[in-house]
Write a protein that holds these residues in place. Structure first.
Motif, PDB file in Angstrom:
ATOM      1  N   VAL A 133      37.111  35.158  35.026  1.00 45.74           N
ATOM      2  CA  VAL A 133      38.538  35.177  35.336  1.00 45.74           C
ATOM      3  C   VAL A 133      38.843  36.421  36.164  1.00 45.74           C
ATOM      4  N   THR A 134      39.486  36.230  37.314  1.00 49.87           N
ATOM      5  CA  THR A 134      39.848  37.397  38.139  1.00 49.87           C
ATOM      6  C   THR A 134      41.375  37.503  38.235  1.00 49.87           C
ATOM      7  N   GLY A 135      41.832  38.614  38.817  1.00 45.17           N
ATOM      8  CA  GLY A 135      43.227  39.029  38.673  1.00 45.17           C
ATOM      9  C   GLY A 135      44.253  38.350  39.549  1.00 45.17           C
ATOM     10  N   GLY A 136      44.488  37.064  39.304  1.00 40.76           N
ATOM     11  CA  GLY A 136      45.549  36.349  40.027  1.00 40.76           C
ATOM     12  C   GLY A 136      46.592  35.875  39.047  1.00 40.76           C
TER      13      GLY A 136
ATOM     14  N   MET B  93      35.970  38.770  32.205  1.00 43.47           N
ATOM     15  CA  MET B  93      37.211  39.013  32.962  1.00 43.47           C
ATOM     16  C   MET B  93      37.115  40.317  33.739  1.00 43.47           C
ATOM     17  N   THR B  94      37.751  40.338  34.920  1.00 39.49           N
ATOM     18  CA  THR B  94      37.834  41.605  35.649  1.00 39.49           C
ATOM     19  C   THR B  94      38.934  42.453  34.993  1.00 39.49           C
ATOM     20  N   ALA B  95      38.945  43.744  35.355  1.00 40.12           N
ATOM     21  CA  ALA B  95      39.984  44.634  34.818  1.00 40.12           C
ATOM     22  C   ALA B  95      41.362  44.095  35.212  1.00 40.12           C
ATOM     23  N   ALA B  96      41.487  43.630  36.470  1.00 38.02           N
ATOM     24  CA  ALA B  96      42.795  43.121  36.928  1.00 38.02           C
ATOM     25  C   ALA B  96      43.205  41.892  36.119  1.00 38.02           C
ATOM     26  N   ALA B  97      42.250  41.040  35.796  1.00 37.63           N
ATOM     27  CA  ALA B  97      42.569  39.809  35.050  1.00 37.63           C
ATOM     28  C   ALA B  97      43.161  40.122  33.678  1.00 37.63           C
ATOM     29  N   THR B  98      42.673  41.229  33.062  1.00 36.83           N
ATOM     30  CA  THR B  98      43.158  41.550  31.706  1.00 36.83           C
ATOM     31  C   THR B  98      44.627  41.972  31.719  1.00 36.83           C
ATOM     32  N   SER B  99      45.178  42.301  32.919  1.00 34.50           N
ATOM     33  CA  SER B  99      46.616  42.604  33.003  1.00 34.50           C
ATOM     34  C   SER B  99      47.436  41.321  32.981  1.00 34.50           C
ATOM     35  N   PHE B 100      46.797  40.192  33.321  1.00 33.02           N
ATOM     36  CA  PHE B 100      47.545  38.928  33.413  1.00 33.02           C
ATOM     37  C   PHE B 100      47.431  38.113  32.127  1.00 33.02           C
ATOM     38  N   ILE B 101      46.269  38.146  31.493  1.00 34.05           N
ATOM     39  CA  ILE B 101      46.080  37.350  30.277  1.00 34.05           C
ATOM     40  C   ILE B 101      45.163  38.125  29.328  1.00 34.05           C
TER      41      ILE B 101
ATOM     42  N   ASP C 173      30.201  45.544  42.074  1.00 31.18           N
ATOM     43  CA  ASP C 173      30.700  46.851  41.647  1.00 31.18           C
ATOM     44  C   ASP C 173      31.441  46.811  40.307  1.00 31.18           C
ATOM     45  N   ASP C 174      31.387  45.679  39.602  1.00 32.59           N
ATOM     46  CA  ASP C 174      31.905  45.623  38.234  1.00 32.59           C
ATOM     47  C   ASP C 174      31.124  44.545  37.485  1.00 32.59           C
ATOM     48  N   LEU C 175      31.501  44.287  36.246  1.00 27.08           N
ATOM     49  CA  LEU C 175      30.690  43.360  35.443  1.00 27.08           C
ATOM     50  C   LEU C 175      30.712  41.942  36.024  1.00 27.08           C
TER      51      LEU C 175
ATOM     52  N   ALA D  29      42.844  30.968  44.290  1.00 28.19           N
ATOM     53  CA  ALA D  29      44.292  30.851  44.076  1.00 28.19           C
ATOM     54  C   ALA D  29      44.904  32.130  44.616  1.00 28.19           C
ATOM     55  N   MET D  30      45.788  31.965  45.558  1.00 28.23           N
ATOM     56  CA  MET D  30      46.425  33.152  46.151  1.00 28.23           C
ATOM     57  C   MET D  30      47.622  32.744  46.996  1.00 28.23           C
ATOM     58  N   ASN D  31      48.347  33.740  47.455  1.00 28.99           N
ATOM     59  CA  ASN D  31      49.472  33.545  48.361  1.00 28.99           C
ATOM     60  C   ASN D  31      48.991  32.833  49.643  1.00 28.99           C
TER      61      ASN D  31
ATOM     62  N   GLU E 209      49.623  33.264  52.780  1.00 27.84           N
ATOM     63  CA  GLU E 209      49.203  34.132  53.894  1.00 27.84           C
ATOM     64  C   GLU E 209      47.814  34.716  53.615  1.00 27.84           C
ATOM     65  N   MET E 210      47.579  35.036  52.358  1.00 27.29           N
ATOM     66  CA  MET E 210      46.244  35.557  51.989  1.00 27.29           C
ATOM     67  C   MET E 210      45.192  34.484  52.243  1.00 27.29           C
ATOM     68  N   TRP E 211      45.491  33.247  51.837  1.00 27.45           N
ATOM     69  CA  TRP E 211      44.521  32.145  52.013  1.00 27.45           C
ATOM     70  C   TRP E 211      44.237  31.900  53.496  1.00 27.45           C
TER      71      TRP E 211
HETATM   72  C1  LIG Z   1      51.556  40.336  40.212  1.00 21.14           C
HETATM   73  C2  LIG Z   1      50.295  40.195  41.021  1.00 21.14           C
HETATM   74  C3  LIG Z   1      49.834  38.953  41.330  1.00 21.14           C
HETATM   75  C4  LIG Z   1      48.659  38.795  42.080  1.00 21.14           C
HETATM   76  N1  LIG Z   1      48.212  37.542  42.372  1.00 21.14           N
HETATM   77  C5  LIG Z   1      47.098  37.383  43.115  1.00 21.14           C
HETATM   78  C6  LIG Z   1      46.628  36.087  43.406  1.00 21.14           C
HETATM   79  O1  LIG Z   1      47.194  35.076  42.999  1.00 21.14           O
HETATM   80  N2  LIG Z   1      45.493  35.965  44.163  1.00 21.14           N
HETATM   81  C7  LIG Z   1      44.833  37.051  44.635  1.00 21.14           C
HETATM   82  O2  LIG Z   1      43.845  36.864  45.339  1.00 21.14           O
HETATM   83  N3  LIG Z   1      45.244  38.301  44.349  1.00 21.14           N
HETATM   84  C8  LIG Z   1      46.371  38.496  43.603  1.00 21.14           C
HETATM   85  N4  LIG Z   1      46.794  39.770  43.312  1.00 21.14           N
HETATM   86  C9  LIG Z   1      46.023  40.915  43.807  1.00 21.14           C
HETATM   87  C10 LIG Z   1      44.789  41.164  42.920  1.00 21.14           C
HETATM   88  O3  LIG Z   1      45.174  41.344  41.572  1.00 21.14           O
HETATM   89  C11 LIG Z   1      44.049  42.385  43.445  1.00 21.14           C
HETATM   90  O4  LIG Z   1      43.473  42.064  44.709  1.00 21.14           O
HETATM   91  C12 LIG Z   1      42.971  42.866  42.498  1.00 21.14           C
HETATM   92  O5  LIG Z   1      42.315  43.963  43.081  1.00 21.14           O
HETATM   93  C13 LIG Z   1      41.965  41.758  42.222  1.00 21.14           C
HETATM   94  O6  LIG Z   1      40.912  42.269  41.444  1.00 21.14           O
HETATM   95  P1  LIG Z   1      39.748  41.334  40.879  1.00 21.14           P
HETATM   96  O7  LIG Z   1      39.316  40.437  42.001  1.00 21.14           O
HETATM   97  O8  LIG Z   1      38.677  42.302  40.472  1.00 21.14           O
HETATM   98  O9  LIG Z   1      40.286  40.588  39.711  1.00 21.14           O
HETATM   99  C14 LIG Z   1      47.954  39.939  42.535  1.00 21.14           C
HETATM  100  C15 LIG Z   1      48.429  41.205  42.192  1.00 21.14           C
HETATM  101  C16 LIG Z   1      49.565  41.327  41.442  1.00 21.14           C
HETATM  102  C17 LIG Z   1      50.052  42.706  41.055  1.00 21.14           C
END
Ligand SMILES: Cc1cc2nc3c(=O)[nH]c(=O)nc-3n(C[C@H](O)[C@H](O)[C@H](O)COP(=O)(O)O)c2cc1C
Length: 403
Positions: free
Chosen positions: A12-15, A39-47, A105-107, A124-126, A128-130
């Motif tokens: 699970v990554t941080g989206g 899970m990545t560190a960012a993912a743990t902020s979401f779930i 660079d992470d687990l 899964a992303m915005n 414009e990012m896609w």
């Molecule tokens: C509220 C919020 C929502 C986000 N949603 C996405 C997303 O849907 N897709 C994405 O690629 N990055 C999204 N990001 C940016 C990622 O969290 C960021 O690039 C992070 O470094 C990803 O780390 P990871 O790939 O190690 O999980 C979001 C950031 C925030 C703060």
């Protein structure tokens, strides 16, 4: 393929779509898969990892330090080896970039780099990012590397407007994974392909070559790998990039090709000889560059090379053997004679006198011939489509051999 009993690593990554992974993991458990989540560190902020641990019925890996405290010293290798398949869901632009470039660079990214088995990525992303060219380049690279990437859905984004980048619903993701694994009819099959032209040295700087581009053999190797085969490509001179999703062995001369074929052939289930192999070699290539003097004639004695297809036809026991016949006249007649003469299972005949197909061209047309069967006519199509048609026939032969 059913997911029942399969060991599945969910990364699970941080989206923002991370919340949907809870339902996804429930679906996997319902399908009787064994699930472990990292899970990545960012993912743990979401779930919360606690939610994922409860649903997956297994501890969740979040970073190297926690794992070490639990006595799991190389957790990324351990989970990579444990998993039958790995799913990155939701996949951020960031993890896609890391996977495409071998960054660990992470687990999570280390475990994915250490995973040789099937990987499924659910971006899964915005919008414009896609659409960003760098993200698209990375997605293309993942696909070239044989990683399955799901197309994001178009719909309402977290930003409050509609666009492409949404994570498809968990049920749709599950069905996509099942379909991908079912669509790999060559899974577990070892395929050896030869491609390109051989070069026969005249002296240290000159050679006798041919006009093969290697495109047909490369299309066959790439396509077989996408269908799940374990592919080795023996490539001579080619004019296009070599695929990255297969094992590549480079050769130059007929003799190199013969040596490599004899080494590789016994451990493969299928051999497709798409290389343009020289029929002759120079009997005594000069050690020194032949000087270009006025009025001097140079005579070369060419010696016949043995026919590799015939040699292998006599040697084969269980393998499916496919040859190519490049003809300039009497296409069907000559190819049928080859089929009978060389004990092969299939001959692909193409007319190299036409400038719009065959050597160097992106397209091909011809016939697929098999013993005791009407020839299958393939009209002008791209070489990847032609490759697909050939591999469909190869698959049927393998199934027949399996009984
Ligand atoms: C509220 C919020 C929502 C986000 N949603 C996405 C997303 O849907 N897709 C994405 O690629 N990055 C999204 N990001 C940016 C990622 O969290 C960021 O690039 C992070 O470094 C990803 O780390 P990871 O790939 O190690 O999980 C979001 C950031 C925030 C703060």
């Amino acid at each position: 393929m059913t997911l029942k009993g399969k060991k599945i690593a969910v990364y699970v990554t941080g989206g923002i779509a991370s919340y949907k992974v809870a339902s996804f993991v429930r679906l996997l458990i319902k399908a009787k898969a064994e699930v472990r989540v990292a899970m990545t560190a960012a993912a743990t902020s979401f779930i919360s990892p606690l939610t994922m641990a409860t649903l997956s019925k297994n501890p969740v890996l979040t970073n190297f330090d926690d794992a070490e405290q639990r006595g799991e010293f190389i957790p990324h290798i351990e989970i990579a080896r444990w998993a039958d398949l790995s799913i990155v869901i939701p996949a951020t632009a960031n993890i896609i970039g890391k996977m495409a470039n071998g960054i660990a660079d992470d687990l999570v990214s280390s475990a994915l780099t250490a995973t040789a088995k099937d990987k499924f990525v659910v971006p899964a992303m915005n919008d414009e990012m896609w659409a960003n060219p760098a993200v698209q380049r990375n997605v293309h690279q993942l696909k070239t590397d044989g990683i399955h990437v799901m197309e994001p859905a178009t719909g309402f984004l977290a930003e409050g407007y509609a666009g492409k980048g949404r994570m498809p619903e968990p049920q749709a993701v599950l069905e996509w994974i099942e379909k991908q694994t079912n669509d790999q009819p060559l899974r577990g099959i070892k395929v050896l392909v030869t491609a390109g032209g051989t070069q026969e040295p005249i002296d240290p700087v000159r050679f006798i070559g041919n006009r093969s581009s290697g495109k047909m053999g490369i299309a066959l190797a790439e396509n077989a790998a996408l269908q799940g085969a374990d592919v080795t490509l023996i490539a001579g001179m080619v004019t296009v990039d070599l695929p990255t999703n297969v094992n590549v062995i480079r050769i130059q001369t007929f003799a190199d090709l013969q040596t490599k074929l004899m080494e590789e052939f016994p451990q493969n289930d299928v051999l497709i000889m798409a290389a343009a192999v020289s029929d002759y070699h120079v009997e005594r290539p000069d050690d020194q560059k032949i000087k270009a003097n006025a009025n001097q004639q140079v005579q070369l004695t060419l010696k016949r090379n043995p026919n590799l297809l015939r040699m292998l036809g006599n040697q084969k026991h269980r393998q499916v053997l496919v040859g190519f016949a490049a003809e300039t006249d009497h296409l069907l007649q000559n190819a049928t004679a080859e089929l009978e003469d060389k004990k092969v299972d299939m001959i692909v005949a193409n007319d190299v006198s036409r400038s719009d197909i065959g050597f160097g061209s992106d397209q091909n047309a011809g016939y697929i011939l098999q013993p005791h069967q009407e020839p299958i006519k393939v009209s002008k199509v791209s070489k990847p489509v032609f490759a697909q048609r050939i591999l469909n026939e190869v698959e049927k032969l393998i199934r027949k051999e399996e009984g």
